[in-house]
Design a protein around this motif. Structure first.
Motif, PDB file in Angstrom:
ATOM      1  N   PRO A  61       0.408  -1.418   0.047  1.00  0.00           N
ATOM      2  CA  PRO A  61      -0.058   0.285   0.002  1.00  0.00           C
ATOM      3  C   PRO A  61       0.524   1.117  -0.175  1.00  0.00           C
ATOM      4  N   VAL A  62       1.667   1.170   0.888  1.00  0.00           N
ATOM      5  CA  VAL A  62       2.700   2.492   0.747  1.00  0.00           C
ATOM      6  C   VAL A  62       4.602   1.824   1.374  1.00  0.00           C
ATOM      7  N   PRO A  63       4.331   2.210   0.460  1.00  0.00           N
ATOM      8  CA  PRO A  63       6.696   2.792   0.960  1.00  0.00           C
ATOM      9  C   PRO A  63       6.380   2.239   2.074  1.00  0.00           C
ATOM     10  N   LYS A  64       7.748   1.437   2.593  1.00  0.00           N
ATOM     11  CA  LYS A  64       7.166   1.410   4.141  1.00  0.00           C
ATOM     12  C   LYS A  64       8.865   2.617   4.316  1.00  0.00           C
ATOM     13  N   ALA A  65       9.361   2.983   3.784  1.00  0.00           N
ATOM     14  CA  ALA A  65      10.852   3.972   3.163  1.00  0.00           C
ATOM     15  C   ALA A  65       9.423   5.427   3.517  1.00  0.00           C
ATOM     16  N   TYR A  66       8.786   5.174   2.913  1.00  0.00           N
ATOM     17  CA  TYR A  66       7.687   6.502   2.841  1.00  0.00           C
ATOM     18  C   TYR A  66       7.264   6.813   3.869  1.00  0.00           C
ATOM     19  N   ALA A  67       6.656   5.343   4.804  1.00  0.00           N
ATOM     20  CA  ALA A  67       5.453   5.476   5.668  1.00  0.00           C
ATOM     21  C   ALA A  67       6.393   5.631   7.473  1.00  0.00           C
ATOM     22  N   SER A  68       7.676   5.664   7.115  1.00  0.00           N
ATOM     23  CA  SER A  68       8.364   5.671   8.474  1.00  0.00           C
ATOM     24  C   SER A  68       8.778   6.919   8.324  1.00  0.00           C
ATOM     25  N   LYS A  69       9.003   7.706   7.090  1.00  0.00           N
ATOM     26  CA  LYS A  69       9.130   9.338   7.028  1.00  0.00           C
ATOM     27  C   LYS A  69       8.004  10.496   7.627  1.00  0.00           C
TER      28      LYS A  69
END
Lengths: 385, 649
Positions: B363-371
């Protein structure tokens, strides 16, 4: 030590006397009817909290509140310091009629205000609901309207805080034993606080007290009895009854029915005669006939200040005095010792085995001596304080 | 919103979902609309009320949803098309009337829109009320997008009128509160002549009495209508199929889940394997249409919010037609492909579908989600739900919390529905310990007030708002008075239905259209019932506390009502003007040395008070402060000072 441990160790533990020392200092606790309640939870747990510093049922150091042993004025383990012991009453019979017993306290209080011993006096005031609330009195004429006591607790010490907040610098207080202890504890910790909260205390007029009743069950009983508005109540000496004067007249009821209503905290009380006051006043429960004695008071003069003060009242002719009947002081001592012994037993039972002894600070160097003096039957250890 | 009554067919306009519903009703020739405010349904009647005089409508905010249905039904009986709108709970409130209305039938088209709140954004329940359709044997339409919503409403009116049956229409938050482009249709100007015909034979739908009896015959008639509707729904234009002729997997969806399912297939590029049957008429189901699409796929994935309503219907249908349709594997809520609670969204559906189809979906790239999470933590202040600055409820609950604590008998508050529900949180000192339906706090209080004989010694305070008082609070209050319950009731009268946007209620002197109305006096009603009534200003903390303690003191004294009157801080009548200029005198605030342990910012918690980390003192945020002056009463040092403001008339 903060509010939450005060709640756990004093209020909820049935040790709170309701003296009001922790009330009116902050918005976190309040007093309603005859109990201190946590209103909001205060998360502070520092040692500087005034609520626990002032509380006479928390870490009470007898050596600190009684001060160093003094040679002047005989100190007894049962009754505290005694400079003089008299029977007294108001000279004015009209005043006696309005007051509960001899009216001595009303006279002394009016004089304290009139002669400048205090700018304001804190007394227990009555509310419609029977609950007591501290009242500030600054005119000697108002004093008589506060005469007469009920058997309920008043958060009188919170009235001392209120008087200080109002800017009074010389405050007199009419205090029961627990309230006098609280005031003494405030004096003893006064230096810890920038504003020296004990400095404004000018004179303490003590009232003898055996116990107080819990308000709610008592009110319910009054309702059952159909007493209507309560006007006055008294315990005649040696009759085992409670006199209740209400709208519908005087009722004299066996005290047995009221005994379960005695406030739990009173079982742990070590003081009957307000030992830490300047002068202590009580009804004259002696061996003489009660009908005669009920118009007199027993008076214990304790401090130098109290002595000067009492003498002035006699000189001014507002007080009549007479010598106490033979054996009366010994009887008072015996009763006070019995109460102390009972309280120590109750504390031992409550805290269980180990060095801890309820609210008494076991680090107190004076404590072992005190316990020994009280628990040893017979002999009165003069100068133990 | 002038486009709402613009007679300009073919024009495209941006409408809120609820406005599209209102426009659909107007295009259907609506005459009467009634509603009780409730998120997410409120804007339906609000929009209609705004254009009421121009469009020659009668609109009202009814006392509750049951009465709203009754008001709408009366219009229908007299030949005027009508609409009742409400949030999900409303359908439950009015269901008794609806049970009988199903049997009596209607005349002019009557549509009942209930807007539900999956995820409970603005509700204390997550009701899926679709089963009412089966239970009451009433047709159900589900709206799936803003554009088609308007068309569905129009069709609902036609079908209601043709079959003389009320039609239930389900919306949800994501539709009612989303905006979309709508193509305007013609606005009819119906000539209306309201007459209720009742002189005919009892079973005559046009001339007989509107009565649910004789029940067996009326039910037979109702079931005939349903059979007719089933046939009609085969051709219903807004039951649509997207995808290949013979998909491996068939997704069946209704409501906004149609969009999620469509988008999920799109994102997974799975149109070769999966098809989507988007249903508007979920009761009764169009059987021919279902058979046509259920034959090929071996797997059926039902995508819906709420309970497994459609899923259960389809399972029953397939079982019934097992010979023709063969064995199917069902995916949906029941076996856990979709979560049983909360809202759906594209990601949830796409992840579930990817799993079913053996595809992968992130659904959402992990790097983006944590940022994103990091950025949120840094830049968005952490706030809990709170009463607004100047809210009378904070003051009221401050006194309630104090009084309950001082009383010391383990007392608590029976809560009710309104902004004041927040008193279950620290915002309201966590005093609310029961919370159910509108008016239930008082009903529960009435019950608690009778438990004394079993040793119940706790003091209970019921609270409710002014609008709730009229909605369903009154019967509970009367119950308590009649049965001599020890009910203690606090009416938080902030003079309007504040939570949903200041809609009027019967206590106010104006109506939905802003015209003069009879104001029903709450205090007078309580007195007339026989309750002991006190009135106070909640901003006067000491007086409020004194009254509360007085009420709690004596037991067995019967019903006591305290009306705490103070308009909502956001109320239009305040015009944004505070009574005081409030500021902390820095010379008086002792900060950490006070011993108050930051009482104003930590306990009282008005959002306009904040702790200045540099000065180590409390401060008032001038921008947020509403000028109620209450905090000046709570500072133990008297550092919070208020200055009366004089506003030009």
């Amino acid at each position: 030590m903060g509010q939450n441990s005060l709640k756990a160790n004093v209020w909820d533990a049935g040790l709170c006397t309701g003296c009001g020392a922790c009330v009116g200092l902050c918005p976190y606790q309040g007093f309603w009817e005859d109990d201190v309640r946590q209103v909001f939870s205060c998360s502070l747990s520092n040692d500087e909290g005034r609520c626990s510093a002032y509380c006479p049922r928390w870490n009470l150091r007898l050596s600190e509140i009684y001060g160093p042993p003094s040679n002047k004025g005989g100190s007894t383990p049962e009754l505290g310091r005694i400079r003089g012991y008299r029977l007294a009453r108001a000279s004015d019979p009209m005043l006696r009629a309005k007051a509960q017993h001899g009216g001595t306290l009303s006279v002394l209080l009016a004089m304290a205000l009139a002669q400048g011993f205090a700018d304001v006096a804190v007394v227990a005031g009555k509310k419609e609901s029977l609950a007591m609330t501290p009242a500030l009195v600054s005119s000697p004429k108002e004093v008589i309207s506060y005469a007469g006591s009920t058997l309920f607790v008043s958060p009188t010490v919170s009235g001392y805080h209120a008087a200080r907040k109002a800017g009074f610098k010389r405050i007199g207080v009419v205090a029961t034993p627990c309230q006098a202890q609280a005031l003494a504890k405030i004096r003893s910790v006064s230096e810890r606080f920038e504003d020296h909260p004990g400095d404004a205390l000018s004179i303490v007029l003590g009232v003898f007290c055996g116990w107080t009743l819990s308000l709610r069950p008592f009110k319910e009983r009054l309702k059952e009895l159909g007493v209507g508005r309560l006007v006055a109540m008294d315990i005649p000496a040696g009759k085992g009854t409670l006199e209740i004067l209400g709208d519908s007249g005087l009722a004299e009821l066996p005290f047995d029915g009221f005994e379960p209503m005695i406030r739990e905290a009173c079982a742990f009380c070590l003081d009957t005669t307000a030992e830490l006051a300047d002068i202590s006043v009580g009804s004259a429960r002696t061996n003489e006939p009660w009908e005669e004695m009920r118009t007199w008071n027993q008076v214990l003069i304790r401090s130098e200040r109290g002595e000067a003060f009492f003498s002035q009242a006699v000189e001014l002719g507002v007080l009549e005095v007479r010598e106490a009947p033979r054996g009366a002081l010994e009887a008072l001592k015996t009763a006070a010792r019995a109460k102390k012994q009972k309280a120590i037993r109750a504390l031992r039972q409550k805290t269980g085995p180990g060095p801890k002894l309820g609210y008494l600070d076991i680090q107190d160097p004076f404590l072992p001596k005190f316990l020994e003096a009280i628990e040893t039957e017979g002999g009165s250890h003069e100068g133990a304080h | 919103m002038k486009e709402l009554i613009e007679d300009c067919p073919g024009k495209r306009a941006l409408f809120l979902g609820n406005e599209a519903i209102a426009r659909g009703a107007l295009e259907a020739g609506l005459g009467v609309a009634a509603s009780y405010p409730g998120t997410p349904a409120s804007e339906i009647l609000e929009s209609l009320a705004l254009v009421a005089s121009e469009a020659n409508l009668y609109t009202e905010w009814s006392v509750n949803e049951k009465v709203a249905m009754e008001v709408a039904a009366a219009a229908s009986f007299a030949g005027i098309r009508s609409l009742a709108a409400m949030k999900q709970n409303g359908l439950h409130v009015g269901s008794d009337f609806l049970l009988h209305l199903a049997l009596s039938g209607v005349r002019a088209g009557m549509v009942l829109v209930f807007a539900e709140d999956p995820g409970a954004h603005s509700s204390v329940n997550e009701a899926d009320s679709r089963y009412f359709s089966k239970m009451l044997e009433l047709p159900l339409f589900e709206l799936s997008d803003v554009e088609s919503a308007k068309e569905v409403i129009k069709l609902a009116f036609e079908i209601s009128e043709a079959f003389k049956i009320p039609v239930l229409v389900r919306s949800v938050t994501r539709l009612s509160h989303a905006s979309g482009v709508v193509e305007l249709g013609p606005l009819p100007k119906p000539r209306r002549n309201a007459v209720f015909r009742h002189e005919g034979f009892i079973l005559d739908p046009d001339l007989g009495a509107m009565i649910s009896a004789p029940v067996p015959l009326k039910r037979m008639l109702l079931q005939e209508k349903l059979a007719g509707l089933k046939a009609r729904f085969e051709e219903f234009p807004l039951n649509r199929y997207f995808g290949p002729d013979k998909p491996e997997t068939l997704l069946v969806a209704s409501s906004v889940a149609v969009l999620y399912a469509f988008e999920a297939i799109e994102r997974l590029s799975a149109w070769d394997k999966a098809g989507l049957l988007a249903l508007t008429t979920t009761y009764p189901l169009p059987e021919g249409l279902l058979k046509a699409h259920l034959k090929a796929p071996g797997r059926v994935f039902i995508v819906e919010e709420g309970v497994s309503f459609l899923e259960q219907s389809l399972k029953a249908f397939v079982a019934e037609h097992h010979g023709e349709l063969g064995q199917k594997r069902f995916l949906g809520k029941d076996e856990g492909t979709l979560p049983g609670v909360g809202e759906l969204n594209v990601d949830v559906v796409a992840e579930a579908l990817a799993g079913a189809l053996g595809l992968s979906y992130e659904p959402v790239p992990k790097a983006y989600a944590s940022k994103a999470a990091e950025a949120t933590l840094m830049h968005a202040p952490q706030r809990e739900l709170a009463f607004c600055p100047g809210c009378p409820h904070r003051a009221s609950f401050f006194s309630v919390a104090k009084a309950l604590a001082l009383d010391g008998r383990g007392g608590f508050v029976c809560g009710d529905i309104g902004c004041y529900t927040l008193a279950m949180l620290p915002a309201g000192f966590q005093v609310i310990k029961t919370l159910h339906a509108m008016g239930s706090g008082t009903g529960l209080g009435s019950g608690f007030g009778k438990l004394g004989r079993f040793g119940f010694d706790q003091r209970t305070l019921s609270v409710m708002g002014d609008s709730t008082f009229f909605h369903t609070g009154l019967p509970a209050l009367i119950n308590a008075v009649h049965n001599r319950s020890d009910l203690l009731l606090v009416i938080l009268d902030n003079q309007g239905t504040a939570m949903t946007g200041f809609q009027p209620h019967p206590g106010l002197a104006f109506d939905a259209e802003g015209k003069g109305a009879m104001a029903v006096d709450i205090e007078g009603v309580c007195l007339a019932i026989g309750a002991k009534v006190f009135v106070a200003d909640p901003f006067e903390l000491q007086e409020t506390e004194r009254l509360l303690l007085g009420m709690m003191g004596e037991k067995g004294e019967g019903v006591r009502v305290l009306i705490l009157k103070q308009p909502c801080a956001l109320s239009p009548q305040r015009k944004g003007k505070g009574a005081y200029e409030v500021a902390v005198d820095e010379a008086v605030c002792l900060g950490e040395a006070c011993g108050c342990n930051r009482f104003c910012t930590r306990v009282f918690r008005c959002p306009a008070l904040f702790w200045d980390k540099n000065a180590k003192k409390a401060r008032v945020d001038d921008v947020l402060c509403a000028g109620c002056g209450v905090c000046a009463q709570i500072c133990p040092s008297g550092a919070i000072q208020k200055k009366e403001l004089v506003w030009a008339a």
